[in-house]
Enzyme design. Structure first.
Site, PDB file in Angstrom:
ATOM      1  N   ASN A   7     -72.775  15.647 -49.677  1.00  0.00           N
ATOM      2  CA  ASN A   7     -71.866  15.372 -48.647  1.00  0.00           C
ATOM      3  C   ASN A   7     -70.398  15.981 -48.857  1.00  0.00           C
ATOM      4  O   ASN A   7     -69.807  15.309 -49.737  1.00  0.00           O
ATOM      5  CB  ASN A   7     -71.729  13.829 -48.261  1.00  0.00           C
ATOM      6  CG  ASN A   7     -70.921  13.390 -46.986  1.00  0.00           C
ATOM      7  OD1 ASN A   7     -70.282  14.166 -46.416  1.00  0.00           O
ATOM      8  ND2 ASN A   7     -70.626  12.191 -46.839  1.00  0.00           N
ATOM      9  N   ARG A  91     -75.210  16.736 -45.761  1.00  0.00           N
ATOM     10  CA  ARG A  91     -74.940  16.222 -44.418  1.00  0.00           C
ATOM     11  C   ARG A  91     -74.081  16.946 -43.615  1.00  0.00           C
ATOM     12  O   ARG A  91     -73.111  17.422 -44.089  1.00  0.00           O
ATOM     13  CB  ARG A  91     -74.374  14.782 -44.800  1.00  0.00           C
ATOM     14  CG  ARG A  91     -73.684  14.189 -43.810  1.00  0.00           C
ATOM     15  CD  ARG A  91     -72.593  13.194 -44.166  1.00  0.00           C
ATOM     16  NE  ARG A  91     -72.328  12.513 -42.757  1.00  0.00           N
ATOM     17  CZ  ARG A  91     -70.881  11.931 -42.704  1.00  0.00           C
ATOM     18  NH1 ARG A  91     -70.176  12.240 -43.542  1.00  0.00           N
ATOM     19  NH2 ARG A  91     -70.583  11.572 -41.413  1.00  0.00           N
ATOM     20  N   HIS A 180     -73.217   9.140 -36.537  1.00  0.00           N
ATOM     21  CA  HIS A 180     -74.104   7.863 -37.270  1.00  0.00           C
ATOM     22  C   HIS A 180     -75.521   8.184 -36.927  1.00  0.00           C
ATOM     23  O   HIS A 180     -76.124   7.475 -37.276  1.00  0.00           O
ATOM     24  CB  HIS A 180     -73.385   6.613 -37.148  1.00  0.00           C
ATOM     25  CG  HIS A 180     -72.190   6.402 -37.504  1.00  0.00           C
ATOM     26  ND1 HIS A 180     -71.206   5.593 -36.658  1.00  0.00           N
ATOM     27  CD2 HIS A 180     -71.453   6.655 -38.563  1.00  0.00           C
ATOM     28  CE1 HIS A 180     -70.318   5.301 -37.251  1.00  0.00           C
ATOM     29  NE2 HIS A 180     -70.255   5.929 -38.486  1.00  0.00           N
ATOM     30  N   HIS A 208     -73.956   0.268 -36.100  1.00  0.00           N
ATOM     31  CA  HIS A 208     -73.599   0.381 -37.447  1.00  0.00           C
ATOM     32  C   HIS A 208     -72.128   0.410 -37.334  1.00  0.00           C
ATOM     33  O   HIS A 208     -71.196   0.914 -36.955  1.00  0.00           O
ATOM     34  CB  HIS A 208     -74.008   2.152 -37.482  1.00  0.00           C
ATOM     35  CG  HIS A 208     -73.251   2.788 -38.742  1.00  0.00           C
ATOM     36  ND1 HIS A 208     -73.896   3.316 -39.807  1.00  0.00           N
ATOM     37  CD2 HIS A 208     -71.858   3.021 -39.030  1.00  0.00           C
ATOM     38  CE1 HIS A 208     -73.135   3.806 -40.676  1.00  0.00           C
ATOM     39  NE2 HIS A 208     -72.010   3.696 -40.480  1.00  0.00           N
ATOM     40  N   GLY A 210     -69.053  -0.076 -40.118  1.00  0.00           N
ATOM     41  CA  GLY A 210     -68.360   0.484 -41.327  1.00  0.00           C
ATOM     42  C   GLY A 210     -66.844   0.580 -40.836  1.00  0.00           C
ATOM     43  O   GLY A 210     -66.271  -0.047 -40.050  1.00  0.00           O
ATOM     44  N   ARG A 241     -59.383   3.657 -35.812  1.00  0.00           N
ATOM     45  CA  ARG A 241     -59.311   4.309 -34.515  1.00  0.00           C
ATOM     46  C   ARG A 241     -59.533   3.259 -33.265  1.00  0.00           C
ATOM     47  O   ARG A 241     -60.109   2.303 -33.641  1.00  0.00           O
ATOM     48  CB  ARG A 241     -60.911   4.894 -34.595  1.00  0.00           C
ATOM     49  CG  ARG A 241     -60.867   6.243 -35.597  1.00  0.00           C
ATOM     50  CD  ARG A 241     -62.179   6.748 -35.337  1.00  0.00           C
ATOM     51  NE  ARG A 241     -62.651   7.138 -37.015  1.00  0.00           N
ATOM     52  CZ  ARG A 241     -63.990   7.334 -37.114  1.00  0.00           C
ATOM     53  NH1 ARG A 241     -64.884   7.365 -36.490  1.00  0.00           N
ATOM     54  NH2 ARG A 241     -64.194   7.367 -38.545  1.00  0.00           N
ATOM     55  N   MET A 284     -62.056  -4.877 -42.980  1.00  0.00           N
ATOM     56  CA  MET A 284     -62.563  -6.305 -42.686  1.00  0.00           C
ATOM     57  C   MET A 284     -62.328  -7.337 -43.728  1.00  0.00           C
ATOM     58  O   MET A 284     -62.147  -8.541 -43.202  1.00  0.00           O
ATOM     59  CB  MET A 284     -63.961  -6.338 -42.038  1.00  0.00           C
ATOM     60  CG  MET A 284     -64.299  -7.418 -41.127  1.00  0.00           C
ATOM     61  SD  MET A 284     -63.326  -7.977 -39.869  1.00  0.00           S
ATOM     62  CE  MET A 284     -63.779  -6.735 -38.472  1.00  0.00           C
ATOM     63  N   GLY A 331     -70.958  -1.381 -43.680  1.00  0.00           N
ATOM     64  CA  GLY A 331     -70.189  -2.025 -44.759  1.00  0.00           C
ATOM     65  C   GLY A 331     -70.053  -3.454 -44.113  1.00  0.00           C
ATOM     66  O   GLY A 331     -70.239  -4.596 -44.498  1.00  0.00           O
ATOM     67  N   VAL A 332     -69.391  -3.416 -42.727  1.00  0.00           N
ATOM     68  CA  VAL A 332     -69.350  -4.676 -42.137  1.00  0.00           C
ATOM     69  C   VAL A 332     -70.461  -5.494 -41.429  1.00  0.00           C
ATOM     70  O   VAL A 332     -70.599  -6.431 -42.085  1.00  0.00           O
ATOM     71  CB  VAL A 332     -68.364  -4.482 -41.051  1.00  0.00           C
ATOM     72  CG1 VAL A 332     -67.747  -5.684 -40.309  1.00  0.00           C
ATOM     73  CG2 VAL A 332     -66.955  -3.661 -41.579  1.00  0.00           C
ATOM     74  N   GLU A 385     -78.172   6.428 -45.628  1.00  0.00           N
ATOM     75  CA  GLU A 385     -78.117   7.730 -45.132  1.00  0.00           C
ATOM     76  C   GLU A 385     -78.699   8.786 -45.998  1.00  0.00           C
ATOM     77  O   GLU A 385     -79.229   9.725 -45.635  1.00  0.00           O
ATOM     78  CB  GLU A 385     -76.833   8.166 -44.562  1.00  0.00           C
ATOM     79  CG  GLU A 385     -76.393   7.330 -43.188  1.00  0.00           C
ATOM     80  CD  GLU A 385     -74.956   7.218 -43.110  1.00  0.00           C
ATOM     81  OE1 GLU A 385     -74.504   6.450 -43.589  1.00  0.00           O
ATOM     82  OE2 GLU A 385     -74.414   7.829 -42.140  1.00  0.00           O
TER      83      GLU A 385
HETATM   84  P1  ADP Z   1     -67.750   4.189 -43.917  1.00  0.00           P
HETATM   85  O1  ADP Z   1     -67.876   4.145 -42.587  1.00  0.00           O
HETATM   86  O2  ADP Z   1     -66.712   4.959 -44.668  1.00  0.00           O
HETATM   87  O3  ADP Z   1     -69.238   4.663 -44.596  1.00  0.00           O
HETATM   88  P2  ADP Z   1     -68.836   1.489 -45.118  1.00  0.00           P
HETATM   89  O4  ADP Z   1     -69.925   1.502 -44.173  1.00  0.00           O
HETATM   90  O5  ADP Z   1     -68.978   1.561 -46.368  1.00  0.00           O
HETATM   91  O6  ADP Z   1     -67.805   2.457 -44.489  1.00  0.00           O
HETATM   92  O7  ADP Z   1     -67.789   0.255 -44.674  1.00  0.00           O
HETATM   93  C1  ADP Z   1     -66.846   0.024 -45.228  1.00  0.00           C
HETATM   94  C2  ADP Z   1     -66.131  -1.250 -44.552  1.00  0.00           C
HETATM   95  O8  ADP Z   1     -66.942  -2.190 -45.015  1.00  0.00           O
HETATM   96  C3  ADP Z   1     -64.859  -1.637 -45.382  1.00  0.00           C
HETATM   97  O9  ADP Z   1     -63.626  -0.984 -44.801  1.00  0.00           O
HETATM   98  C4  ADP Z   1     -64.769  -3.163 -45.456  1.00  0.00           C
HETATM   99  O10 ADP Z   1     -63.962  -3.302 -44.215  1.00  0.00           O
HETATM  100  C5  ADP Z   1     -66.296  -3.504 -44.889  1.00  0.00           C
HETATM  101  N1  ADP Z   1     -66.639  -4.518 -45.890  1.00  0.00           N
HETATM  102  C6  ADP Z   1     -67.496  -4.193 -47.235  1.00  0.00           C
HETATM  103  N2  ADP Z   1     -67.775  -5.465 -47.680  1.00  0.00           N
HETATM  104  C7  ADP Z   1     -67.531  -6.601 -46.675  1.00  0.00           C
HETATM  105  C8  ADP Z   1     -67.553  -7.865 -46.748  1.00  0.00           C
HETATM  106  N3  ADP Z   1     -68.164  -8.325 -47.655  1.00  0.00           N
HETATM  107  N4  ADP Z   1     -66.935  -8.511 -45.648  1.00  0.00           N
HETATM  108  C9  ADP Z   1     -66.425  -7.796 -44.770  1.00  0.00           C
HETATM  109  N5  ADP Z   1     -66.190  -6.557 -44.482  1.00  0.00           N
HETATM  110  C10 ADP Z   1     -66.592  -5.783 -45.577  1.00  0.00           C
END
Ligand code: ADP
Length: 405
Positions: A7, A91, A180, A208, A210, A241, A284, A331-332, A385
């Site tokens: 990537n 990617r 995504h 999705h 994140g 955003r 988050m 992530g979130v 991914e």
């Molecule tokens: P990207 O879009 O950069 O691929 P990710 O999918 O890795 O991002 O998500 C990153 C986000 O996930 C971080 O900014 C954070 O806000 C959130 N995150 C990770 N762990 C937690 C958690 N335990 N609780 C809440 N939010 C989380």
């Protein structure tokens, strides 16, 4: 077969080496600060301590060279020599209308990706540098490209066209593409296999969530609509955003604040969302912590964020005339039980019954977070991914070698 997944960004390059016999990750890592004086290579062989090296890496060809050096290093490497890399999958963010699926890199494919530089000026040129860098280092190795937009190429015209003069679509291809796609495709397939139902038989909404966030409506196994648009700015509120807003806000604010096009772009992409409303963070985890400490702006940011996810789920349930399963990922979506609860609590009208205990459980596995009696099921599905890129690459390269027999 061993597949290297890359990537490439403008100043960074992430990599993962897969052994496709069991889809295991042999090593992963990243090169950061490409083009700057102290570039950093971080190499992570599973089960061993990570290795960091700092040196000057001025362009992507050297970055790929350093990655290969790490992979074959007698001490920290995971393969004996570079001939063990059978294929490389990249990617690529924007495939426009030209690419409806992943493809093997050819001179024609490179030309098409170049034509799309206009639509993804921050991403596609960097991906091209990655492709050329691999070509320079591994000239005999087949390469593939896997597009974030490809999965959404099945959207019908009423989903992807904007109600603005059609000449803009014809001349400049202004339309919804969605992003995504690799993640939405991966988690929807995982969900169907977990439910033991054919994907084609389900009405799914995949969320999705994140740093970037998008929802997709999936009907008959295909993307039917998605919240990101011509660029990844549209749709849900995100970390930095804005997501959806009245388009008239843009010229109004430019006029009142005397902002240039690039300033307003930067405001909407980098200084909006959770960050702007909370005045605190785009992360988050920090927002949730601050809410616990009574921070009212963090609470407002969280409420706006979750409200918009719920609104999209409602809209997509209507768009598909129903929904069987909602999926949270990224992530979130995978980690924040409070976010999932806040979104799902407003969806009881769909017959959704959240199971608090299941929602609060921590796991890296696909799982239900609704009660067994819930009419609409909700799943948490960890996304991957890179694995999907490795799988597509493996399939395409196998297909090609069988065809040439
Ligand atoms: P990207 O879009 O950069 O691929 P990710 O999918 O890795 O991002 O998500 C990153 C986000 O996930 C971080 O900014 C954070 O806000 C959130 N995150 C990770 N762990 C937690 C958690 N335990 N609780 C809440 N939010 C989380």
């Amino acid at each position: 077969m061993k597949v290297l997944v890359i990537n490439a960004g403008s100043s960074s390059l992430k990599y993962q080496l897969y052994d496709m016999r069991d889809e295991s990750v042999l090593a992963s890592g990243r090169v950061e600060r490409i083009g700057m004086d102290s570039s950093i290579v971080t190499h992570e062989p599973p089960g061993k301590p990570e290795v960091r090296s700092v040196s000057e890496i001025l362009e992507h060809t050297t970055a790929v060279r350093r990655v290969i050096d790490m992979l074959v290093d007698p001490n920290v490497g995971v393969i004996a020599n570079m001939n063990e890399i059978d294929a490389v999958g990249h990617r690529v963010v924007h495939g426009g209308e030209a690419f409806k699926q992943s493809v093997i890199v050819t001179p024609e494919v490179k030309l098409e990706i170049k034509k799309l530089f206009d639509l993804a000026p921050l991403h596609n040129p960097a991906h091209m540098m990655g492709i050329l860098a691999v070509e320079a280092n591994l000239p005999e190795v087949p390469q593939t490209v896997v597009f974030d937009t490809a999965f959404h190429q099945t959207m019908p015209r009423e989903s992807y066209l904007y109600p603005i003069p059609m000449v803009l679509y014809r001349r400049h291809k202004v339309r919804r593409y969605g992003f995504h796609g690799t993640s939405h495709a991966y988690v929807s397939a995982q969900a169907a296999s977990f439910l033991k139902q054919p994907l084609e038989s389900l009405k799914l909404i995949t969320c999705h969530i994140g740093n970037g966030a998008s929802c997709t409506a999936i009907k008959d196994g295909k993307s039917f609509d998605t919240s990101m648009g011509m660029t990844p700015l549209e749709g849900l509120m995100m970390g930095t955003r804005s997501g959806d807003l009245d388009p008239a806000v843009v010229p109004f604010v430019m006029n009142k604040e005397d902002l240039s096009v690039s300033e307003v772009n930067s405001m909407l992409n980098k200084h909006s969302g959770l960050q702007a409303i909370s005045g605190l963070s785009s992360d988050m985890r920090e927002i949730t912590e601050a809410i616990g400490e009574g921070d009212k702006n963090a609470k407002l940011a969280f409420d706006m964020y979750t409200y918009r996810v719920r609104k999209y789920i409602g809209a997509y349930a209507a768009a598909m005339n129903g929904v069987d399963t909602i999926v949270f990922t990224a992530g979130v979506g995978e980690n924040s039980s409070v976010l999932r609860k806040a979104v799902c609590e407003g969806l009881t009208f769909l017959g959704l019954e959240l199971d608090e205990e299941r929602n609060n459980a921590r796991s890296k596995e696909v799982r239900f977070i609704t009660k067994d009696t819930s009419r609409v099921k909700v799943l948490v599905v960890p996304t991957n991914e890179e694995l999907l890129i490795a799988r597509d690459t493996y399939a395409l390269v196998n297909e090609q070698s069988e065809a040439s027999l």
